[in-house]
Write a protein that holds these residues in place. Sequence first.
Motif, PDB file in Angstrom:
ATOM      1  N   UNK A 157       0.854  -1.190   0.000  1.00  0.00           N
ATOM      2  CA  UNK A 157       0.000   0.000   0.000  1.00  0.00           C
ATOM      3  C   UNK A 157       0.888   1.238   0.000  1.00  0.00           C
ATOM      4  N   UNK A 158       0.389   2.313  -0.614  1.00  0.00           N
ATOM      5  CA  UNK A 158       1.065   3.608  -0.602  1.00  0.00           C
ATOM      6  C   UNK A 158       0.023   4.653  -0.231  1.00  0.00           C
ATOM      7  N   UNK A 159       0.313   5.414   0.825  1.00  0.00           N
ATOM      8  CA  UNK A 159      -0.648   6.384   1.345  1.00  0.00           C
ATOM      9  C   UNK A 159       0.013   7.747   1.426  1.00  0.00           C
ATOM     10  N   UNK A 160      -0.695   8.775   0.936  1.00  0.00           N
ATOM     11  CA  UNK A 160      -0.218  10.151   1.026  1.00  0.00           C
ATOM     12  C   UNK A 160      -1.289  10.993   1.710  1.00  0.00           C
ATOM     13  N   UNK A 161      -0.920  12.231   2.043  1.00  0.00           N
ATOM     14  CA  UNK A 161      -1.879  13.105   2.730  1.00  0.00           C
ATOM     15  C   UNK A 161      -2.866  13.738   1.765  1.00  0.00           C
ATOM     16  N   UNK A 162      -2.538  13.730   0.484  1.00  0.00           N
ATOM     17  CA  UNK A 162      -3.392  14.375  -0.504  1.00  0.00           C
ATOM     18  C   UNK A 162      -2.842  15.694  -0.996  1.00  0.00           C
ATOM     19  N   UNK A 163      -1.953  16.327  -0.234  1.00  0.00           N
ATOM     20  CA  UNK A 163      -1.347  17.561  -0.709  1.00  0.00           C
ATOM     21  C   UNK A 163      -0.384  17.218  -1.856  1.00  0.00           C
ATOM     22  N   UNK A 164      -0.317  18.073  -2.880  1.00  0.00           N
ATOM     23  CA  UNK A 164       0.432  17.715  -4.094  1.00  0.00           C
ATOM     24  C   UNK A 164       1.865  17.287  -3.834  1.00  0.00           C
ATOM     25  N   UNK A 165       2.527  17.905  -2.869  1.00  0.00           N
ATOM     26  CA  UNK A 165       3.935  17.574  -2.643  1.00  0.00           C
ATOM     27  C   UNK A 165       4.130  16.150  -2.136  1.00  0.00           C
ATOM     28  N   UNK A 166       3.131  15.600  -1.435  1.00  0.00           N
ATOM     29  CA  UNK A 166       3.244  14.209  -0.992  1.00  0.00           C
ATOM     30  C   UNK A 166       2.957  13.247  -2.136  1.00  0.00           C
ATOM     31  N   UNK A 167       1.963  13.569  -2.943  1.00  0.00           N
ATOM     32  CA  UNK A 167       1.635  12.688  -4.077  1.00  0.00           C
ATOM     33  C   UNK A 167       2.782  12.659  -5.090  1.00  0.00           C
ATOM     34  N   UNK A 168       3.345  13.824  -5.402  1.00  0.00           N
ATOM     35  CA  UNK A 168       4.440  13.864  -6.372  1.00  0.00           C
ATOM     36  C   UNK A 168       5.647  13.081  -5.862  1.00  0.00           C
ATOM     37  N   UNK A 169       5.926  13.184  -4.567  1.00  0.00           N
ATOM     38  CA  UNK A 169       7.032  12.410  -3.992  1.00  0.00           C
ATOM     39  C   UNK A 169       6.769  10.915  -4.137  1.00  0.00           C
ATOM     40  N   UNK A 170       5.559  10.484  -3.798  1.00  0.00           N
ATOM     41  CA  UNK A 170       5.212   9.061  -3.910  1.00  0.00           C
ATOM     42  C   UNK A 170       5.293   8.591  -5.353  1.00  0.00           C
ATOM     43  N   UNK A 171       4.819   9.393  -6.288  1.00  0.00           N
ATOM     44  CA  UNK A 171       4.861   9.010  -7.699  1.00  0.00           C
ATOM     45  C   UNK A 171       6.298   8.816  -8.165  1.00  0.00           C
ATOM     46  N   UNK A 172       7.192   9.683  -7.721  1.00  0.00           N
ATOM     47  CA  UNK A 172       8.586   9.557  -8.135  1.00  0.00           C
ATOM     48  C   UNK A 172       9.246   8.330  -7.498  1.00  0.00           C
ATOM     49  N   UNK A 173       8.898   8.019  -6.270  1.00  0.00           N
ATOM     50  CA  UNK A 173       9.418   6.802  -5.638  1.00  0.00           C
ATOM     51  C   UNK A 173       8.940   5.570  -6.400  1.00  0.00           C
ATOM     52  N   UNK A 174       7.658   5.525  -6.727  1.00  0.00           N
ATOM     53  CA  UNK A 174       7.122   4.368  -7.435  1.00  0.00           C
ATOM     54  C   UNK A 174       7.728   4.245  -8.832  1.00  0.00           C
ATOM     55  N   UNK A 175       7.958   5.381  -9.485  1.00  0.00           N
ATOM     56  CA  UNK A 175       8.552   5.331 -10.820  1.00  0.00           C
ATOM     57  C   UNK A 175       9.946   4.713 -10.775  1.00  0.00           C
ATOM     58  N   UNK A 176      10.725   5.061  -9.761  1.00  0.00           N
ATOM     59  CA  UNK A 176      12.081   4.526  -9.650  1.00  0.00           C
ATOM     60  C   UNK A 176      12.084   3.042  -9.299  1.00  0.00           C
ATOM     61  N   UNK A 177      11.056   2.598  -8.569  1.00  0.00           N
ATOM     62  CA  UNK A 177      11.003   1.186  -8.169  1.00  0.00           C
ATOM     63  C   UNK A 177      10.231   0.329  -9.165  1.00  0.00           C
ATOM     64  N   UNK A 178       9.639   0.960 -10.176  1.00  0.00           N
ATOM     65  CA  UNK A 178       8.928   0.206 -11.197  1.00  0.00           C
ATOM     66  C   UNK A 178       7.651  -0.445 -10.710  1.00  0.00           C
ATOM     67  N   UNK A 179       6.988   0.170  -9.735  1.00  0.00           N
ATOM     68  CA  UNK A 179       5.774  -0.418  -9.166  1.00  0.00           C
ATOM     69  C   UNK A 179       4.543   0.369  -9.594  1.00  0.00           C
ATOM     70  N   UNK A 180       3.467  -0.356  -9.830  1.00  0.00           N
ATOM     71  CA  UNK A 180       2.178   0.239 -10.162  1.00  0.00           C
ATOM     72  C   UNK A 180       1.225  -0.032  -9.005  1.00  0.00           C
TER      73      UNK A 180
END
Length: 251
Positions: free
Chosen positions: A73-96
Motif C-alpha cells: 500500500x502507498x498512502x499520502x496526505x493528498x497535498x500535491x507535494x506528498x503525491x508527487x514524492x510518492x509518484x517519483x518513488x514508485x517510478x524509480x522502483x517500477x511499481x504500479x
Amino acid sequence: MSSLGQLGAQTGPLTFTPSARRRIYLMRHGDVTYFDDSGHPIDADAVPLNELGRSQASAAGRAFAAENIRFDRVIVSGLPRTRETAERVLAETGQDVEIETWPCWQEIRAGKISDLPPAELAQAFLSAFDGLVPEGTRFMNGESVRELLDRVVPPIAELRADKSWDTVLLVLHGGVNRAILSHALHPLGRLFLGQLAQTPACINALDVGDKPQDWVVRLMNFAPPQPLHRDNRLTVMEKIFASFVRTRQRG
C-alpha cells in the motif's frame, strides 16, 4: 547460582515465538519553495516540489529499488507535494500501486500570523518543533500539538488493523511524521518530540507487531542522496523562517 543458571535448572522446554512484525516506511515529501521570487508566500496546500525536491524524491526511490523493496500500500496526505514524492518513488522502483489519500495526515495547520508582533514571530514558527513540546503549543498561531495528535495518532490503529499488507509506504509531512515517530517511541502515552529532524524526502523505517505497544524504530531521517547530513545544521523550519525574514526585509 546465577540467574542464568537458575533459568537452566527449570524443568520444561524453553520456547520463544518471535513477533510477526510488518514494516512501515514513513517518508517526508521532498523539498518545496514556500515563497516566490517576489517574496510572496505560495499556497501551502498547492505548492509542488521544486527541482531539488524532485531529485530528492527520485533518490529515495532509487534507495528503495536498490534493495528491491515492494509496497503493498502507498498512502499520502493528498497535498500535491506528498503525491508527487510518492509518484517519483514508485517510478524509480517500477511499481504500479494505487496511491491512497488520507487527509487526516495533512500537515499541522498554520494560522494567521499577520497580527503577531515581530518579537513573537520566531516563537510562532519554531516552538512547535523545539524539544518536548507541550500539547497546548500552537504552530504559527494555528493548530495546536494536542489537535495534531488527536487527528494523526488514531488512524495509525486503523492502518494496523488491516492485516492485508506487509509493507506500506506513507509519504507525509515533517510535523505529522514527528507525531507518528513520537507515538512509536511512546505508544502507551502521549508526547510530541519536536527535535526529531525530518529532512525533505527522508525515510524512516518502523516495524509494528500485533500488540499496540509493539513498535520497533529501525531507521530515522535517512535522507538520500546525502545520508550523513553533511550540509545540514539548521532545521527545516529554521530555513523556512529565514526565508520568511528575508521576504519581510524586502517588503
